[in-house]
Design a protein around this motif. Structure first.
Motif, PDB file in Angstrom:
ATOM      1  N   THR A  99      44.441  32.054 128.400  1.00 49.61           N
ATOM      2  CA  THR A  99      44.569  32.129 127.320  1.00 49.61           C
ATOM      3  C   THR A  99      44.314  29.559 127.165  1.00 49.61           C
ATOM      4  O   THR A  99      43.491  29.695 126.822  1.00 49.61           O
ATOM      5  CB  THR A  99      45.700  31.935 126.050  1.00 49.61           C
ATOM      6  N   SER A 101      41.999  27.034 128.110  1.00 49.29           N
ATOM      7  CA  SER A 101      40.794  26.462 127.687  1.00 49.29           C
ATOM      8  C   SER A 101      40.760  25.423 128.685  1.00 49.29           C
ATOM      9  O   SER A 101      39.470  24.490 128.692  1.00 49.29           O
ATOM     10  CB  SER A 101      39.674  26.902 126.397  1.00 49.29           C
ATOM     11  N   LYS A 120      40.346  34.161 126.575  1.00 45.59           N
ATOM     12  CA  LYS A 120      41.386  35.000 125.577  1.00 45.59           C
ATOM     13  C   LYS A 120      41.430  34.836 123.852  1.00 45.59           C
ATOM     14  O   LYS A 120      42.101  33.402 123.777  1.00 45.59           O
ATOM     15  CB  LYS A 120      42.868  35.343 126.149  1.00 45.59           C
ATOM     16  N   PRO A 121      39.939  35.310 123.021  1.00 43.87           N
ATOM     17  CA  PRO A 121      40.157  34.714 122.001  1.00 43.87           C
ATOM     18  C   PRO A 121      41.304  34.834 121.626  1.00 43.87           C
ATOM     19  O   PRO A 121      41.829  36.416 121.949  1.00 43.87           O
ATOM     20  CB  PRO A 121      38.034  35.845 121.348  1.00 43.87           C
ATOM     21  N   GLU A 123      41.139  36.308 118.217  1.00 43.33           N
ATOM     22  CA  GLU A 123      40.555  37.444 116.810  1.00 43.33           C
ATOM     23  C   GLU A 123      40.085  38.177 117.880  1.00 43.33           C
ATOM     24  O   GLU A 123      39.989  38.585 118.695  1.00 43.33           O
ATOM     25  CB  GLU A 123      39.832  36.863 116.244  1.00 43.33           C
ATOM     26  N   ALA A 126      36.645  39.409 118.384  1.00 47.23           N
ATOM     27  CA  ALA A 126      35.678  38.273 119.580  1.00 47.23           C
ATOM     28  C   ALA A 126      36.308  38.664 121.142  1.00 47.23           C
ATOM     29  O   ALA A 126      35.502  38.558 121.816  1.00 47.23           O
ATOM     30  CB  ALA A 126      36.648  36.900 119.292  1.00 47.23           C
ATOM     31  N   LYS A 130      34.030  40.229 123.889  1.00 47.04           N
ATOM     32  CA  LYS A 130      34.113  39.438 125.732  1.00 47.04           C
ATOM     33  C   LYS A 130      33.946  40.319 126.787  1.00 47.04           C
ATOM     34  O   LYS A 130      33.529  40.092 127.445  1.00 47.04           O
ATOM     35  CB  LYS A 130      35.346  38.399 125.053  1.00 47.04           C
TER      36      LYS A 130
END
Length: 151
Positions: A99, A101, A120-121, A123, A126, A130
Motif C-alpha cells: 500500500t 507509495s 496496491k490500488p 479499486e 485497478a 495491475k
C-alpha cells in the motif's frame, strides 16, 4: 509457454481481504500456476529457506514471490534481503506489492534487490488490471532462470 507455468506463485500477505482479492484476480485471468500463501515473513522464510525438506511444503521453489512490505514479525524488507542474499533463492523474481507509495520504501526495496514494486490500488478493477499485467510479464513474457538444485 514459459517453464514457470507449473511453478507456484508465493503470495506473502497478512491481510485475508487482500489475499482474497488477489485470488479473484488470478482466477479471472485464468492463472494456471498454483498459488501459495504465507501470512507473515517468518512463515515465508521458513518455506523458502527450507523448501524440499519441511514436511508439507512443496518440493519446488516459486516462479515469483509477491511480497507485502508491512508484515507482522519479520517484515517484507527483511524477507527480501534474506532472499537476495541466498544463492539458491536470489534469482527468484520478487515483486513488492504494498500500500506504500513512499519514495523511500520504493528506493529501499530496489536497493535490496526487488525486481518490481507495485502499489496496491484501492479499486478492485485497478488491482485486477495491475495483477494481469504483472503476471503476463513475469510468467509469459519474461524468461525466468531454471531452479537451482538443493545442495
Amino acid at each position: 509457454m514459459s517453464t514457470s507455468s507449473l511453478k507456484p506463485i508465493l503470495v506473502v500477505e497478512d491481510s485475508a481481504e487482500d489475499f482474497t482479492a488477489l485470488g479473484r484476480a488470478f482466477r479471472k485471468h485464468a492463472l494456471r500456476n498454483p498459488v501459495l500463501r504465507c501470512e507473515d515473513g517468518d512463515q515465508a522464510l521458513e518455506y523458502l529457506l527450507g523448501y524440499g525438506t519441511a514436511s508439507g511444503w512443496p518440493q519446488t521453489l516459486p516462479a515469483i514471490v509477491l511480497l507485502d512490505l508491512n508484515l507482522p514479525g519479520t517484515d517484507g524488507r527483511m524477507v527480501l534481503e534474506a532472499l537476495k542474499r541466498d544463492p539458491r533463492l536470489q534469482t527468484i523474481p520478487v515483486i513488492i506489492f504494498s500500500t506504500s507509495s513512499n519514495a523511500r520504501d520504493i528506493e529501499d526495496c530496489y536497493q535490496l534487490g526487488a525486481n518490481s514494486y507495485l502499489t496496491k490500488p484501492i479499486e478492485y478493477a485497478a488491482l485486477e488490471e495491475k495483477i494481469r499485467l504483472a503476471m503476463h510479464y513475469w510468467l509469459e513474457a519474461s524468461e525466468l532462470p531454471s531452479e537451482k538444485k538443493i545442495a
